[in-house]
Design a protein around this motif. Structure first.
Motif, PDB file in Angstrom:
ATOM      1  N   ASP A 207       2.771  46.913 -61.244  1.00  9.37           N
ATOM      2  CA  ASP A 207       3.942  46.141 -60.807  1.00  9.37           C
ATOM      3  C   ASP A 207       3.544  45.110 -59.756  1.00  9.37           C
ATOM      4  O   ASP A 207       4.081  43.987 -59.743  1.00  9.37           O
ATOM      5  CB  ASP A 207       5.002  47.078 -60.242  1.00  9.37           C
ATOM      6  N   ALA A 210       2.034  42.187 -61.494  1.00  5.55           N
ATOM      7  CA  ALA A 210       3.071  41.376 -62.135  1.00  5.55           C
ATOM      8  C   ALA A 210       3.802  40.512 -61.106  1.00  5.55           C
ATOM      9  O   ALA A 210       4.094  39.336 -61.361  1.00  5.55           O
ATOM     10  CB  ALA A 210       4.054  42.277 -62.873  1.00  5.55           C
ATOM     11  N   ASP A 211       4.098  41.080 -59.927  1.00  8.89           N
ATOM     12  CA  ASP A 211       4.765  40.315 -58.871  1.00  8.89           C
ATOM     13  C   ASP A 211       3.892  39.151 -58.404  1.00  8.89           C
ATOM     14  O   ASP A 211       4.390  38.026 -58.193  1.00  8.89           O
ATOM     15  CB  ASP A 211       5.089  41.223 -57.682  1.00  8.89           C
ATOM     16  N   ASP A 213       1.470  37.648 -60.058  1.00  9.37           N
ATOM     17  CA  ASP A 213       1.375  36.665 -61.139  1.00  9.37           C
ATOM     18  C   ASP A 213       2.614  35.782 -61.163  1.00  9.37           C
ATOM     19  O   ASP A 213       2.513  34.546 -61.270  1.00  9.37           O
ATOM     20  CB  ASP A 213       1.201  37.384 -62.473  1.00  9.37           C
ATOM     21  N   GLU A 214       3.778  36.390 -61.038  1.00  5.66           N
ATOM     22  CA  GLU A 214       5.023  35.626 -61.055  1.00  5.66           C
ATOM     23  C   GLU A 214       5.124  34.710 -59.843  1.00  5.66           C
ATOM     24  O   GLU A 214       5.560  33.550 -59.954  1.00  5.66           O
ATOM     25  CB  GLU A 214       6.210  36.587 -61.085  1.00  5.66           C
ATOM     26  N   SER A 215       4.712  35.195 -58.666  1.00  8.19           N
ATOM     27  CA  SER A 215       4.777  34.372 -57.456  1.00  8.19           C
ATOM     28  C   SER A 215       3.871  33.162 -57.559  1.00  8.19           C
ATOM     29  O   SER A 215       4.245  32.046 -57.162  1.00  8.19           O
ATOM     30  CB  SER A 215       4.387  35.216 -56.233  1.00  8.19           C
ATOM     31  N   ARG A 217       2.791  31.670 -60.343  1.00 10.62           N
ATOM     32  CA  ARG A 217       3.308  30.726 -61.336  1.00 10.62           C
ATOM     33  C   ARG A 217       4.535  29.993 -60.808  1.00 10.62           C
ATOM     34  O   ARG A 217       4.713  28.799 -61.060  1.00 10.62           O
ATOM     35  CB  ARG A 217       3.642  31.472 -62.634  1.00 10.62           C
ATOM     36  N   ALA A 218       5.373  30.694 -60.052  1.00 10.15           N
ATOM     37  CA  ALA A 218       6.562  30.042 -59.480  1.00 10.15           C
ATOM     38  C   ALA A 218       6.161  28.977 -58.467  1.00 10.15           C
ATOM     39  O   ALA A 218       6.769  27.898 -58.395  1.00 10.15           O
ATOM     40  CB  ALA A 218       7.464  31.089 -58.828  1.00 10.15           C
ATOM     41  N   ASP A 221       5.005  25.916 -60.303  1.00  7.28           N
ATOM     42  CA  ASP A 221       6.087  25.206 -60.977  1.00  7.28           C
ATOM     43  C   ASP A 221       6.773  24.193 -60.065  1.00  7.28           C
ATOM     44  O   ASP A 221       7.294  23.176 -60.534  1.00  7.28           O
ATOM     45  CB  ASP A 221       7.130  26.199 -61.506  1.00  7.28           C
ATOM     46  N   GLY A 281      -0.138  35.022 -66.698  1.00  2.50           N
ATOM     47  CA  GLY A 281       0.559  36.188 -67.248  1.00  2.50           C
ATOM     48  C   GLY A 281       1.325  35.909 -68.519  1.00  2.50           C
ATOM     49  O   GLY A 281       1.460  36.784 -69.371  1.00  2.50           O
ATOM     50  N   THR A 282       1.828  34.700 -68.697  1.00  2.00           N
ATOM     51  CA  THR A 282       2.627  34.391 -69.887  1.00  2.00           C
ATOM     52  C   THR A 282       1.772  34.342 -71.146  1.00  2.00           C
ATOM     53  O   THR A 282       2.312  34.353 -72.253  1.00  2.00           O
ATOM     54  CB  THR A 282       3.335  33.038 -69.708  1.00  2.00           C
TER      55      THR A 282
END
Length: 365
Positions: A207, A210-211, A213-215, A217-218, A221, A281-282
């Protein structure tokens, strides 16, 4: 503080032996010219004195030697009765012009050196803020780390590491942002900030991956200034060390595997499953998986970035980390990383092609 440090470095007095060289040269040339017949002219050699002085001394001392050379040239001319001679006047002008040029050069060089010292100091401060020193002891672990940036002038790069306490365990991250320079530093800072925020909540390592990776990528962006957002990623290794169990839990996101020193042998902790580097991650098929390894009291775990194993010697051969680690002292983490860092420096002759970081972790009962 930075400006005062720069002034102290610039104003540092050269060794007395060096100061004597131009002065002795001027006096020796003058004395020889005075003693030799008038048809032997050594005065033109005096222009060498201020030039030599500028190579190691400041502008004031260089100007002083230039003035001394000019006076001695005039003394030679007066002794020969040729001060009104065009040749003697040309020699005086030559000494004066050379002195002015080398003094200006020295002033500009000192200014640039002060600026470089300021940049290095700012970079070192930024690195300390980004890569906070790891504690020497936390929970049941003893730690030591070393970091060397490929851009030696900046002293900062894209390798990263951090630590967090979550209840009764310790979580450590080590990673390597793609590329070098300021974009890599920015990615490393983003990931470390996300790690410090997410890890304290105590998620499982999958987890947490995943957090992060999302941070990352955000962040990419909304960052219009990043040169290659679509190709940005960070290889990372996430490890958790429970206080009450002789184990190590690991999630490997495309990072070089750690080395385990146990019973005098070095073993590579290769993962059965490698997740994609953070930021990609995507593109993956499924979440990261955690794997558990034995990590007994007295064992030492060595984490590193690819700047270590991809470092080359003069022949182009890669640094054999596992081989060198097997011969290194494993008594303490500090001794291990210090030995390997010195060995790496000698191996590469201080010419790293990429940032390099190492962390040694030893479990105590």
């Amino acid at each position: 503080m930075v400006r005062q440090q720069a002034r102290r470095v610039i104003a540092r007095r050269p060794h007395h032996a060096l100061l004597a060289v131009p002065v002795v040269l001027v006096l020796a040339i003058t004395l020889a010219d005075l003693l030799l017949p008038n048809d032997v002219h050594l005065g033109p050699l005096l222009v060498a004195a201020p030039t030599i002085t500028a190579s190691f001394a400041g502008a004031l001392l260089t100007a002083g030697v230039g003035v001394l050379a000019l006076l001695c040239q005039a003394l030679i001319g007066a002794n020969e009765g040729s001060l009104d001679n065009q040749g003697t006047q040309s020699q005086l002008i030559a000494v004066a012009v050379v002195t002015v040029f080398v003094v200006v050069f020295r002033v500009l060089r000192d200014r640039d050196q002060r600026r470089l010292i300021q940049v290095r100091s700012v970079a070192a401060t930024a690195q300390r803020a980004l890569l906070r020193p790891l504690p020497a002891r936390v929970g049941t672990l003893e730690l030591a780390s070393v970091y060397t940036a490929a851009a030696a002038e900046a002293r900062i790069g894209g390798d990263l590491y951090g630590l967090a306490r979550t209840g009764h365990s310790t979580v450590i991250i080590i990673g390597d942002a793609r590329g070098k320079g300021l974009p890599a530093v920015s990615d490393a800072a983003t990931l470390l900030g996300a790690f410090r925020e997410a890890a304290r909540r105590g998620p499982t390592l999958p987890d947490l991956a995943a957090d992060l990776d999302e941070s990352l990528r955000a962040s990419l962006d909304i960052d219009d200034t990043h040169p290659e957002p679509a190709e940005t990623f960070v290889t990372a290794l996430l490890l958790e060390f429970p206080d009450d169990a002789p184990t190590c839990i690991m999630v490997n996101c495309g990072h070089p595997p750690p080395l385990l020193a146990h019973g005098g042998a070095i073993t590579s902790l290769d993962a059965d499953h490698y997740a994609l580097p953070l930021g990609l991650g995507t593109l993956g098929n499924g979440a990261a998986r955690a794997e558990t390894f034995a990590f007994h009291p007295g064992d030492v775990l060595l984490l590193y970035t690819d700047g270590v194993i991809e470092a080359r010697d003069r022949s182009g051969a890669f640094y054999p980390l596992a081989e060198r680690a097997a011969k290194a002292p494993h008594d303490t983490p500090g001794a291990l990383v210090a030995h390997l860092n010195d060995d790496l420096t000698r191996y590469t002759r201080r010419r790293l092609g990429d940032d390099a970081a190492m962390i040694a972790i030893q479990r105590h009962s």
